[in-house]
Design a protein around this motif. Structure first.
Motif, PDB file in Angstrom:
ATOM      1  N   LYS A  20      -1.257 -84.470  -8.817  1.00  0.00           N
ATOM      2  CA  LYS A  20      -0.384 -84.590  -7.657  1.00  0.00           C
ATOM      3  C   LYS A  20      -1.145 -84.164  -6.423  1.00  0.00           C
ATOM      4  O   LYS A  20      -1.970 -83.251  -6.488  1.00  0.00           O
ATOM      5  CB  LYS A  20       0.811 -83.636  -7.837  1.00  0.00           C
ATOM      6  CG  LYS A  20       2.125 -84.336  -8.035  1.00  0.00           C
ATOM      7  CD  LYS A  20       3.212 -83.307  -8.102  1.00  0.00           C
ATOM      8  CE  LYS A  20       4.506 -83.951  -8.514  1.00  0.00           C
ATOM      9  NZ  LYS A  20       5.605 -82.989  -8.564  1.00  0.00           N
ATOM     10  N   TRP A  21      -0.843 -84.828  -5.306  1.00  0.00           N
ATOM     11  CA  TRP A  21      -1.392 -84.375  -4.039  1.00  0.00           C
ATOM     12  C   TRP A  21      -0.298 -83.583  -3.349  1.00  0.00           C
ATOM     13  O   TRP A  21       0.821 -84.094  -3.162  1.00  0.00           O
ATOM     14  CB  TRP A  21      -1.803 -85.574  -3.181  1.00  0.00           C
ATOM     15  CG  TRP A  21      -2.410 -85.156  -1.882  1.00  0.00           C
ATOM     16  CD1 TRP A  21      -3.702 -84.802  -1.655  1.00  0.00           C
ATOM     17  CD2 TRP A  21      -1.733 -85.023  -0.628  1.00  0.00           C
ATOM     18  NE1 TRP A  21      -3.868 -84.456  -0.336  1.00  0.00           N
ATOM     19  CE2 TRP A  21      -2.686 -84.581   0.311  1.00  0.00           C
ATOM     20  CE3 TRP A  21      -0.419 -85.224  -0.210  1.00  0.00           C
ATOM     21  CZ2 TRP A  21      -2.356 -84.357   1.643  1.00  0.00           C
ATOM     22  CZ3 TRP A  21      -0.085 -84.990   1.115  1.00  0.00           C
ATOM     23  CH2 TRP A  21      -1.053 -84.557   2.031  1.00  0.00           C
ATOM     24  N   TRP A  29       6.535 -79.554  -6.176  1.00  0.00           N
ATOM     25  CA  TRP A  29       7.507 -80.626  -6.431  1.00  0.00           C
ATOM     26  C   TRP A  29       7.640 -81.589  -5.259  1.00  0.00           C
ATOM     27  O   TRP A  29       8.140 -82.692  -5.412  1.00  0.00           O
ATOM     28  CB  TRP A  29       8.868 -80.056  -6.846  1.00  0.00           C
ATOM     29  CG  TRP A  29       9.533 -79.194  -5.800  1.00  0.00           C
ATOM     30  CD1 TRP A  29       9.416 -77.839  -5.664  1.00  0.00           C
ATOM     31  CD2 TRP A  29      10.409 -79.633  -4.747  1.00  0.00           C
ATOM     32  NE1 TRP A  29      10.147 -77.411  -4.588  1.00  0.00           N
ATOM     33  CE2 TRP A  29      10.769 -78.480  -4.015  1.00  0.00           C
ATOM     34  CE3 TRP A  29      10.914 -80.872  -4.357  1.00  0.00           C
ATOM     35  CZ2 TRP A  29      11.617 -78.545  -2.913  1.00  0.00           C
ATOM     36  CZ3 TRP A  29      11.757 -80.928  -3.252  1.00  0.00           C
ATOM     37  CH2 TRP A  29      12.102 -79.786  -2.547  1.00  0.00           C
ATOM     38  N   GLY A  31       5.048 -82.727  -3.732  1.00  0.00           N
ATOM     39  CA  GLY A  31       3.787 -83.458  -3.682  1.00  0.00           C
ATOM     40  C   GLY A  31       3.932 -84.927  -4.026  1.00  0.00           C
ATOM     41  O   GLY A  31       4.967 -85.381  -4.504  1.00  0.00           O
ATOM     42  N   PRO A  33       2.889 -87.750  -6.452  1.00  0.00           N
ATOM     43  CA  PRO A  33       2.245 -87.944  -7.753  1.00  0.00           C
ATOM     44  C   PRO A  33       1.253 -89.095  -7.696  1.00  0.00           C
ATOM     45  O   PRO A  33       1.520 -90.119  -7.068  1.00  0.00           O
ATOM     46  CB  PRO A  33       3.404 -88.272  -8.696  1.00  0.00           C
ATOM     47  CG  PRO A  33       4.639 -88.292  -7.872  1.00  0.00           C
ATOM     48  CD  PRO A  33       4.263 -88.207  -6.431  1.00  0.00           C
ATOM     49  N   GLY A  63       5.101 -92.246  -8.704  1.00  0.00           N
ATOM     50  CA  GLY A  63       5.770 -91.220  -9.482  1.00  0.00           C
ATOM     51  C   GLY A  63       6.997 -91.675 -10.239  1.00  0.00           C
ATOM     52  O   GLY A  63       7.421 -92.814 -10.156  1.00  0.00           O
TER      53      GLY A  63
END
Ligand SMILES: [Zn+2]
Length: 110
Positions: A20-21, A29, A31, A33, A63
């Motif tokens: 994840k960034w 959470w 971020g 994905p 995500g």
């Protein structure tokens, strides 16, 4: 894709794993994905060995939630089509019924 720093051709590949960034100062959470779909398919990313940089274009609907939302949209679209077809059929049947009733009536009865 060419490297944005040196302009050379970059190597194409994927970052495997469910990374994840996450923006500085934010919770994990929140971020982005770096995988798409329910199976977590990693999107293509580009690596420049000279600059030691990786460019990773963020996919649309990234995500898990993105994939779910896409599924819901497709499903509701299908339901809408079925509903429209059913309504069209129903009004057609009504029309035919009306015509039939009118035809069978004795004109002197009106
Ligand atoms: Zn480079």
């Amino acid at each position: 894709m060419d490297c944005p720093l040196c302009g050379k051709e970059m190597k194409e590949g994927v970052i495997s794993g469910g990374f994840k960034w996450v923006e500085d100062g934010r919770d994990a959470w929140e971020g982005i994905p770096l995988s798409t779909g329910l199976l977590g398919r990693a999107p293509k990313s580009f690596y420049c060995p000279d600059c030691r940089q990786i460019v990773l274009p963020v996919p649309e609907n990234a995500g898990f939630m993105g994939a779910v939302q896409q599924k819901i949209d497709t499903a509701s679209e299908k339901i809408g089509t079925v509903q429209r077809r059913w309504e069209a059929q129903r009004s057609q049947t009504k029309e035919q019924k009306k015509k039939k009733e009118f035809g069978s009536k004795d004109p002197w009865e009106l």
